[in-house]
Design a protein around this motif. Structure first.
Motif, PDB file in Angstrom:
ATOM      1  N   ASP A 275       5.757   9.372  -0.018  1.00  0.00           N
ATOM      2  CA  ASP A 275       4.652  10.266  -0.364  1.00  0.00           C
ATOM      3  C   ASP A 275       3.332   9.516  -0.450  1.00  0.00           C
ATOM      4  O   ASP A 275       2.310   9.955   0.088  1.00  0.00           O
ATOM      5  CB  ASP A 275       4.924  10.977  -1.692  1.00  0.00           C
ATOM      6  CG  ASP A 275       6.071  11.958  -1.606  1.00  0.00           C
ATOM      7  OD1 ASP A 275       6.358  12.451  -0.489  1.00  0.00           O
ATOM      8  OD2 ASP A 275       6.711  12.219  -2.638  1.00  0.00           O
ATOM      9  N   THR A 276       3.329   8.371  -1.119  1.00  0.00           N
ATOM     10  CA  THR A 276       2.086   7.636  -1.358  1.00  0.00           C
ATOM     11  C   THR A 276       1.812   6.579  -0.294  1.00  0.00           C
ATOM     12  O   THR A 276       0.668   6.137  -0.138  1.00  0.00           O
ATOM     13  CB  THR A 276       2.134   6.945  -2.727  1.00  0.00           C
ATOM     14  OG1 THR A 276       3.140   5.917  -2.708  1.00  0.00           O
ATOM     15  CG2 THR A 276       2.433   7.938  -3.836  1.00  0.00           C
ATOM     16  N   LYS A 277       2.877   6.129   0.415  1.00  0.00           N
ATOM     17  CA  LYS A 277       2.814   5.034   1.395  1.00  0.00           C
ATOM     18  C   LYS A 277       2.550   3.689   0.719  1.00  0.00           C
ATOM     19  O   LYS A 277       2.193   2.704   1.377  1.00  0.00           O
ATOM     20  CB  LYS A 277       1.744   5.300   2.464  1.00  0.00           C
ATOM     21  CG  LYS A 277       1.815   6.676   3.089  1.00  0.00           C
ATOM     22  CD  LYS A 277       3.170   6.980   3.670  1.00  0.00           C
ATOM     23  CE  LYS A 277       3.249   8.354   4.293  1.00  0.00           C
ATOM     24  NZ  LYS A 277       3.186   9.460   3.358  1.00  0.00           N
ATOM     25  N   TYR A 278       2.737   3.645  -0.596  1.00  0.00           N
ATOM     26  CA  TYR A 278       2.605   2.413  -1.375  1.00  0.00           C
ATOM     27  C   TYR A 278       3.912   2.167  -2.113  1.00  0.00           C
ATOM     28  O   TYR A 278       4.761   3.069  -2.233  1.00  0.00           O
ATOM     29  CB  TYR A 278       1.439   2.524  -2.368  1.00  0.00           C
ATOM     30  CG  TYR A 278       0.093   2.355  -1.718  1.00  0.00           C
ATOM     31  CD1 TYR A 278      -0.575   1.121  -1.753  1.00  0.00           C
ATOM     32  CD2 TYR A 278      -0.518   3.408  -1.038  1.00  0.00           C
ATOM     33  CE1 TYR A 278      -1.808   0.957  -1.140  1.00  0.00           C
ATOM     34  CE2 TYR A 278      -1.747   3.252  -0.404  1.00  0.00           C
ATOM     35  CZ  TYR A 278      -2.377   2.020  -0.469  1.00  0.00           C
ATOM     36  OH  TYR A 278      -3.592   1.846   0.160  1.00  0.00           O
ATOM     37  N   PRO A 279       4.126   0.957  -2.619  1.00  0.00           N
ATOM     38  CA  PRO A 279       5.373   0.673  -3.333  1.00  0.00           C
ATOM     39  C   PRO A 279       5.644   1.676  -4.457  1.00  0.00           C
ATOM     40  O   PRO A 279       4.736   2.030  -5.217  1.00  0.00           O
ATOM     41  CB  PRO A 279       5.141  -0.735  -3.887  1.00  0.00           C
ATOM     42  CG  PRO A 279       4.235  -1.367  -2.881  1.00  0.00           C
ATOM     43  CD  PRO A 279       3.305  -0.270  -2.456  1.00  0.00           C
ATOM     44  N   ALA A 280       6.886   2.154  -4.522  1.00  0.00           N
ATOM     45  CA  ALA A 280       7.272   3.137  -5.529  1.00  0.00           C
ATOM     46  C   ALA A 280       7.121   2.551  -6.931  1.00  0.00           C
ATOM     47  O   ALA A 280       7.393   1.370  -7.150  1.00  0.00           O
ATOM     48  CB  ALA A 280       8.708   3.579  -5.299  1.00  0.00           C
TER      49      ALA A 280
END
Length: 343
Positions: A275-280
């Motif tokens: 969703d964010t394209k960043y580390p969860a």
């Protein structure tokens, strides 16, 4: 009278035969370690009547895992092999003829993509490659470490639909219809390969490939379970959070401490939230216990990017158990996880 004599003779033979029988050789515990599979450490533990017998089994497992490693590699070419890298290199072009093992893996990937609503998405390679390159650069040159460019991530995220992966089982081919889509099977491939190997291996082995641990059955010497450690995210005074009993099945842990780099004092790990394209940012680690190692691998990734409620719903669907560790070190168990805890 003759019948009675014959009976007595047969009884004597049975007694003497029982007294003279040679007991089976005792089995000893052996280990084998390999450093060339899936870019991680592989360890095989088992029991055998001799070291030579065990090493023969371990080498056979190594050779079979090596085949999976080469087929599922996204970084290297191998002579005479069309692997995942070959498919990526041909994205937007003609279908690629591949081994059935590649077909089977990607069918499994598609199943997990649909079952997890895209939380496990092996077609997200365009996004993951940006993080991979940034992480490697940051590790090599920590003073100049940086995040991927936001615009590049957003552009790459437009090309992550698994619908672009065309699997033709009859023809034995894979085609990527979008030239910008890339496969990255890192969330599933190790566990999937371990499961296939475990199913074909003798009972009573413990196979670990980079922390994907699979028991093919209890210890053959006494039918006792294997003991598997769950690593602590902080690796402080205690190396393990728990040790677990496992007779047959898999234990897989995903964590923010396994592959990461630092940017301006902040840790950025390798498990990317689709969703964010960043580390969860939900958890420090997630440990899965279930029968299938490939499924455990996929679930550990999926649950890492979900809140506990949604993660539990996914566990229930697959009859798996989990332990979550949050940012404060609190441990949260699914209903049946405590049944596996030894310490």
């Amino acid at each position: 009278m003759k019948t009675r004599v014959i009976a007595l003779v047969l009884a004597a033979i049975m007694v003497l035969g029982g007294c003279s029988s040679v007991s089976a050789p005792e089995q000893e515990r052996y280990e084998a370690t390999f450093m060339t599979l899936f870019d991680t450490v592989t360890k095989i533990v088992g029991y055998a009547e001799s070291e030579e017998a065990f090493q023969a089994t371990a080498q056979e497992i190594h050779d079979e895992l090596l085949e999976y490693h080469q087929l599922y590699d996204i970084y290297k070419d191998y002579d005479g092999i069309n692997n995942i890298k070959t498919i990526n290199d041909c994205a937007g072009g003609e279908p690629v003829a591949v081994d059935q093992k590649v077909i089977d893996l990607l069918l499994f990937c598609r199943e997990l993509y649909e079952a997890t609503d895209g939380r496990v998405n092996t077609a997200m390679g365009s996004v993951l490659s940006l993080w991979h390159d940034a992480r490697n650069a940051g590790i090599d040159d920590p003073e100049n470490s940086a995040l991927p460019e936001a615009d590049a991530l957003n552009k790459a995220a437009e090309h992550t639909g698994f619908e672009a992966i065309v699997i033709d089982e009859k023809a034995g081919t894979i085609q990527i219809t979008d030239p910008e889509v890339r496969l990255d099977v890192g969330a599933i491939a190790k566990g999937y390969a371990v499961q296939r190997i475990a199913e074909a291996s003798p009972s009573g082995l413990l196979i670990s490939v980079g922390g994907n641990v699979c028991a093919t059955g209890p210890k053959p010497v006494d039918e006792s379970p294997w003991v598997v450690g769950v690593e602590s995210p902080d690796k402080g005074a205690e190396e393990y959070l728990h040790t677990l009993y496992v007779e047959k099945g898999s234990v897989v842990t995903s964590g923010d401490y396994q592959r990461y780099y630092m940017v301006d004092g902040v840790r950025y790990h390798h498990i990317i939230d689709p969703d964010t394209k960043y580390p969860a940012a939900y958890w420090r680690s997630v440990t899965i216990v279930c029968e299938d190692s490939g499924l455990a691998d996929a679930l550990s990734t999926a649950l890492f990017t979900l809140n506990q409620s949604d993660g539990q719903a996914l566990l229930d669907r697959y009859h798996a158990e989990a332990m979550w560790v949050d940012a404060d070190g609190n441990q949260i168990y699914s209903p049946g996880f405590s049944n596996f805890i030894r310490t």
